[in-house]
Design an enzyme around this catalytic site. Structure first.
Site, PDB file in Angstrom:
ATOM      1  N   PRO A   2       0.822  -1.212   0.000  1.00 59.71           N
ATOM      2  CA  PRO A   2       0.000   0.000   0.000  1.00 59.71           C
ATOM      3  C   PRO A   2       0.857   1.264   0.000  1.00 59.71           C
ATOM      4  O   PRO A   2       1.875   1.345   0.678  1.00 59.71           O
ATOM      5  CB  PRO A   2      -0.805  -0.122   1.298  1.00 59.71           C
ATOM      6  CG  PRO A   2      -0.841  -1.590   1.572  1.00 59.71           C
ATOM      7  CD  PRO A   2       0.473  -2.116   1.095  1.00 59.71           C
ATOM      8  N   GLU A   3       0.435   2.246  -0.787  1.00 64.56           N
ATOM      9  CA  GLU A   3       1.128   3.520  -0.857  1.00 64.56           C
ATOM     10  C   GLU A   3       0.330   4.558  -0.077  1.00 64.56           C
ATOM     11  O   GLU A   3      -0.653   4.217   0.596  1.00 64.56           O
ATOM     12  CB  GLU A   3       1.331   3.908  -2.319  1.00 64.56           C
ATOM     13  CG  GLU A   3       2.120   2.854  -3.101  1.00 64.56           C
ATOM     14  CD  GLU A   3       2.321   3.198  -4.570  1.00 64.56           C
ATOM     15  OE1 GLU A   3       2.352   4.401  -4.903  1.00 64.56           O
ATOM     16  OE2 GLU A   3       2.451   2.263  -5.386  1.00 64.56           O
TER      17      GLU A   3
END
Length: 285
Positions: A2-3
């Site tokens: 996840p960013e």
């Protein structure tokens, strides 16, 4: 992994269930994730009130009433799910940490690969913690701008994609949003960072901010394991202009491409620093 948009979405989703709530019970089902959990982890959290939630880079932070901060990183496969009373399936093998609040909600941290992490640190020591001490500016904050980006990259001999993936330059950007921002800025991913002009740094900084904000509005991009804290999928993957679109027509090039070729330009994929980069060789220079 996840960013920033996915982590921001998780943090916002947790706020209604955690902010102002007492952690009535904390169940720790193992002693470690990627790293060992702090000593007396469950005991130190039980009975604490969560004053507020925030995000720094790709970490979610829970600020507690004893001036301690619980923070976590989702790693490759971590997810946090809110379960109201009466809607709780049996615990799975990878449900490692369970938080119960005084409002009868349960928050489960599940991480099959255990590349995520959790830690507890005093608020006054947070900025010196190894997870935070070398981080660059937040791309959505006032401390990030074109001039700031230009100063950070003007002497860098690496490619521009690697430069904006460097968390010391700007935090929270991973492979997906680096590809998207460079495509929308019409900048070749293999261009040397130090060759960008001040004007180009302004364009890239503005595009990074815009891409991340639009991704947050869409709930992030659901790829592999990521879901929102509510259990819903993110939808920004449907808006990708370049990532994962190898062999597909570039949506930004006019028909025939910029050089007048008869065939429409298509997205290509190359390897950079061990990661796939998607770009359009016609409109990115």
């Amino acid at each position: 992994m996840p960013e920033l948009p996915e982590v921001e979405t998780v943090m916002r989703g947790l706020r209604p269930s955690l902010e102002g709530r007492v952690l009535r019970k904390v169940v720790q089902r193992r002693d470690d994730l990627r790293f060992p959990l702090p000593e007396r982890f469950s005991e130190r959290l039980t009975g604490r009130t969560v004053k507020r939630l925030s995000r720094r880079a790709k970490y979610v932070l829970a600020h507690l009433d004893d001036d301690m901060v619980l923070f976590f990183h989702l790693g490759m496969s971590g997810r946090v799910t809110i379960l109201p009373k009466g809607e709780r399936p049996p615990l799975g093998a990878h449900d490692h940490i369970i938080f119960e609040t005084d409002d009868d909600e349960e928050i489960r941290y599940c991480d099959p690969r255990r590349f995520g992490m959790m830690d507890l640190v005093c608020q006054s020591e947070l900025s010196a913690h190894k997870a935070f001490r070398d981080l660059g500016p937040e791309p959505l904050g006032n401390e990030f701008s074109g001039p700031v980006l230009f100063e950070k990259i003007k002497n860098k001999k690496t490619n521009i994609k690697a430069a904006i993936l460097d968390q010391r330059v700007v935090v929270g950007i991973g492979n997906i949003y680096a590809c998207e921002a460079l495509h929308l800025s019409r900048m070749a991913p293999d261009r040397i960072a130090s060759t960008l002009s001040q004007k180009e740094a302004e364009i890239l900084a503005s595009t990074i901010r815009d891409v991340l904000n639009r991704a947050i509005e869409a709930g992030g991009s659901s790829l592999r394991d990521y879901v929102q804290a509510s259990g819903e999928l993110g939808y920004f993957q449907h808006s990708w202009t370049v990532y994962g679109r190898e062999g597909e027509v570039c949506r930004h090039c006019p028909s025939g491409g910029l050089s007048g070729q008869t065939a429409k330009p298509v997205i290509q994929r190359i390897q950079q620093n061990g990661r796939s980069t998607f770009y359009c060789p016609e409109c990115q220079h």
